[in-house]
Each structure stands twice: as structure tokens, then as C-alpha cells.
Design a protein around this motif. Sequence first.
Motif, PDB file in Angstrom:
ATOM      1  N   ALA A 229     -16.869  61.353   5.284  1.00 57.20           N
ATOM      2  CA  ALA A 229     -17.685  62.618   4.525  1.00 57.20           C
ATOM      3  C   ALA A 229     -17.722  62.971   6.315  1.00 57.20           C
ATOM      4  O   ALA A 229     -17.707  64.496   6.424  1.00 57.20           O
ATOM      5  N   ALA A 230     -18.415  62.348   7.079  1.00 54.22           N
ATOM      6  CA  ALA A 230     -18.302  63.299   8.399  1.00 54.22           C
ATOM      7  C   ALA A 230     -17.393  62.946   9.681  1.00 54.22           C
ATOM      8  O   ALA A 230     -17.384  64.244  10.177  1.00 54.22           O
ATOM      9  N   ALA A 231     -16.223  62.539   9.233  1.00 52.37           N
ATOM     10  CA  ALA A 231     -14.632  62.965   9.585  1.00 52.37           C
ATOM     11  C   ALA A 231     -14.002  64.025   9.402  1.00 52.37           C
ATOM     12  O   ALA A 231     -12.844  64.269   9.430  1.00 52.37           O
ATOM     13  N   ALA A 232     -14.137  64.343   8.106  1.00 52.84           N
ATOM     14  CA  ALA A 232     -13.707  65.327   6.972  1.00 52.84           C
ATOM     15  C   ALA A 232     -12.827  66.318   7.529  1.00 52.84           C
ATOM     16  O   ALA A 232     -12.146  66.805   7.104  1.00 52.84           O
ATOM     17  N   GLN A 233     -13.693  66.973   8.726  1.00 58.89           N
ATOM     18  CA  GLN A 233     -12.744  68.827   9.673  1.00 58.89           C
ATOM     19  C   GLN A 233     -11.963  68.213  10.538  1.00 58.89           C
ATOM     20  O   GLN A 233     -11.820  68.512  11.309  1.00 58.89           O
ATOM     21  N   LEU A 234     -12.539  66.654  10.398  1.00 60.81           N
ATOM     22  CA  LEU A 234     -11.148  66.355  12.211  1.00 60.81           C
ATOM     23  C   LEU A 234      -9.454  66.103  12.152  1.00 60.81           C
ATOM     24  O   LEU A 234      -9.390  66.474  10.848  1.00 60.81           O
ATOM     25  N   PRO A 235      -8.922  66.734  12.803  1.00 63.94           N
ATOM     26  CA  PRO A 235      -7.473  67.354  12.719  1.00 63.94           C
ATOM     27  C   PRO A 235      -6.492  65.645  11.233  1.00 63.94           C
ATOM     28  O   PRO A 235      -7.519  64.578  12.139  1.00 63.94           O
ATOM     29  N   LEU A 236      -6.130  65.866  10.629  1.00 60.09           N
ATOM     30  CA  LEU A 236      -5.054  65.240  10.417  1.00 60.09           C
ATOM     31  C   LEU A 236      -5.489  63.678  10.786  1.00 60.09           C
ATOM     32  O   LEU A 236      -5.380  62.722  10.526  1.00 60.09           O
ATOM     33  N   PRO A 237      -4.435  63.867  12.191  1.00 64.12           N
ATOM     34  CA  PRO A 237      -4.354  62.536  12.774  1.00 64.12           C
ATOM     35  C   PRO A 237      -5.540  61.541  12.751  1.00 64.12           C
ATOM     36  O   PRO A 237      -4.996  60.788  12.899  1.00 64.12           O
ATOM     37  N   CYS A 238      -6.601  61.995  12.818  1.00 62.31           N
ATOM     38  CA  CYS A 238      -7.495  61.120  13.647  1.00 62.31           C
ATOM     39  C   CYS A 238      -7.746  61.013  11.634  1.00 62.31           C
ATOM     40  O   CYS A 238      -8.778  60.165  12.063  1.00 62.31           O
ATOM     41  N   VAL A 239      -7.629  61.145  11.018  1.00 58.67           N
ATOM     42  CA  VAL A 239      -8.357  60.570   9.388  1.00 58.67           C
ATOM     43  C   VAL A 239      -7.327  60.519   8.599  1.00 58.67           C
ATOM     44  O   VAL A 239      -6.650  60.448   8.157  1.00 58.67           O
ATOM     45  N   PRO A 240      -7.602  58.763   8.673  1.00 61.62           N
ATOM     46  CA  PRO A 240      -6.183  57.634   8.216  1.00 61.62           C
ATOM     47  C   PRO A 240      -6.453  57.866   6.399  1.00 61.62           C
ATOM     48  O   PRO A 240      -8.081  58.610   6.068  1.00 61.62           O
ATOM     49  N   LEU A 241      -5.700  57.335   6.054  1.00 59.05           N
ATOM     50  CA  LEU A 241      -5.447  57.186   4.659  1.00 59.05           C
ATOM     51  C   LEU A 241      -6.462  56.460   3.932  1.00 59.05           C
ATOM     52  O   LEU A 241      -6.352  55.199   4.085  1.00 59.05           O
ATOM     53  N   LEU A 242      -7.672  56.813   3.405  1.00 56.75           N
ATOM     54  CA  LEU A 242      -8.894  55.874   3.343  1.00 56.75           C
ATOM     55  C   LEU A 242      -8.568  55.422   1.878  1.00 56.75           C
ATOM     56  O   LEU A 242      -8.573  56.346   0.737  1.00 56.75           O
TER      57      LEU A 242
END
Length: 243
Positions: A229-242
Motif C-alpha cells: 500500500a505504501a509502495a502503490a504510487q512508485l513507478p511500475l518497475p519498483c512494484v513487483p507483482l505481489l
Amino acid sequence: MQGFQLEIFPEGPVLIQRAIEIWQARSAAAIRERGRFTVVLAGGSTPKKLYAALAQTPGIPWQQTWLFWGDERYVPPDHPESNYRMVRETLLEQIGIPAAQVFPMPTHAGDPLRDAAEYEATLRQIFGAECPSLDLVWLGVGEDGHTASLFPDTAALQVQHRWVTVGQKGQEPRLTLTYPVLNQAAQVVFLVTGANKAPIVKEALTTEAHLPCQRINPRGRLLWLLDAAAAAQLPLPCVPLLS
Ligand code: 6PG
């Protein structure tokens, strides 16, 4: 902002388990090298789950652990807003750590400057004249980008020749470690959770916004430990498909 590690986990137990692993790894290394582990605790609400889980984790070497606070609200130690009280209730009351190794920030002088000086004197008594390199510093981040009690546009951000100073949250005085001490740490971990922190996390990690948390650039390692939730607005490469 210097290089940092970023780890993102689904909210809940998995994230806290990772935080405990980090605590255990740093603690083992410090005790192996120097016979003790010095750790700075974050205040606020985010770390409560970590402290409660630590209290239930077997094998934590509390006899060789020395606890310090990164900041404190200027209230009595039994006040509902006290970071010391929060740690006492979530952690200290459940573990057998020697009281002589627990260093809450004092708030009894009726003068925050005097209490800040007292805490600094305590640190100097323990570590000597050289600014200590504390083994592990836990920090949170406020929605305005503050960390510890280093709030935007306050004098505390400029303090370089003190290890402890008076922070200011609006009219509310607080005690806080300063950048010189925080940035001397062997490892700093920002533990940040919740959708309400997503905007500030994005600003802190993707812009040159000059937020107080962005001036945390430790001598050692810097890790941002986030839930999804805290990472949700980071650019996509940062947010692995959880999953
Ligand atoms: C404090 C903290 C402060 C905190 C952030 C995030 O005394 O409140 O040290 O810096 O880490 O404000 O607080 P939450 O975890 O409650 O969101």
C-alpha cells in the motif's frame, strides 16, 4: 539521495517477519564483532507490530542489546503519546532486557533543551567523544516527509554539532537525534506502511523534494522497507507483482 535498497512486501506478517530478519542479522553481526548490538527505535504507530512480534520471537539476544530512541514527544513517560510508553507496552514488558541497557529520552526537566543535552551526555558517556556508529536505526516517515522529529522547515534540520536536539511539530516540542548521528549509522531502515504514506514515499524516492527523510544518507546501508500500500504510487518497475 544516495543509493538505497527497496523491499516491498504484502502488508502484515510477511513484512514484519522481514523486519525481524533484518534485526536478527544486524544484531548477530554486531555482537560477533563488538559484543553488543546498539539499536535506535522509531516512534509512532507503524513499528508497534514489529516490537510486539520481536517480543514473541525466541532467541533475540536481549542481554547484549542496547536500546535507544530516535525521538520522543515532550510528555511524561506514562503519557499516551510517549514513544517510551509505546515501546514499554509493546516490547519491554515482555522481554528480559537489562534495564541498564535501555535508554529512553528524558522528558523530566521541564525544558526540552536541558533534556536533549542530558540525553546527549548519556550517549557521550556510553560511546565517548566520537559520534557513534549505531548498528541499526529504525525510522518512520510522516505524511509531510519528516522522520524522527526532524520536521520540514525547522531549526533541527540544520543542527550539525549536536547529537540530540529539540524538534518542533508545530508548537509541540520533541527531542530528536540529529542527522550527524542518524547518518553515522551502520544501517538505517525506513519502515513505512499504509496507503496514506504512498504519496510521500513516491515523492521521497522519485523526486529531489528536499524532504527531511531524504537527508537520511547513512554511512552504512539504507533500506526502505514498505508494504504494497505504501509502495502503490512508485513507478511500475519498483512494484513487483505481489501474489
Ligand atoms: C514519532 C516518530 C515519527 C514517526 C512518523 C510516522 O514520534 O511519531 O518518530 O517520526 O515515525 O511520524 O508515524 P506513524 O508510524 O504513526 O505513521
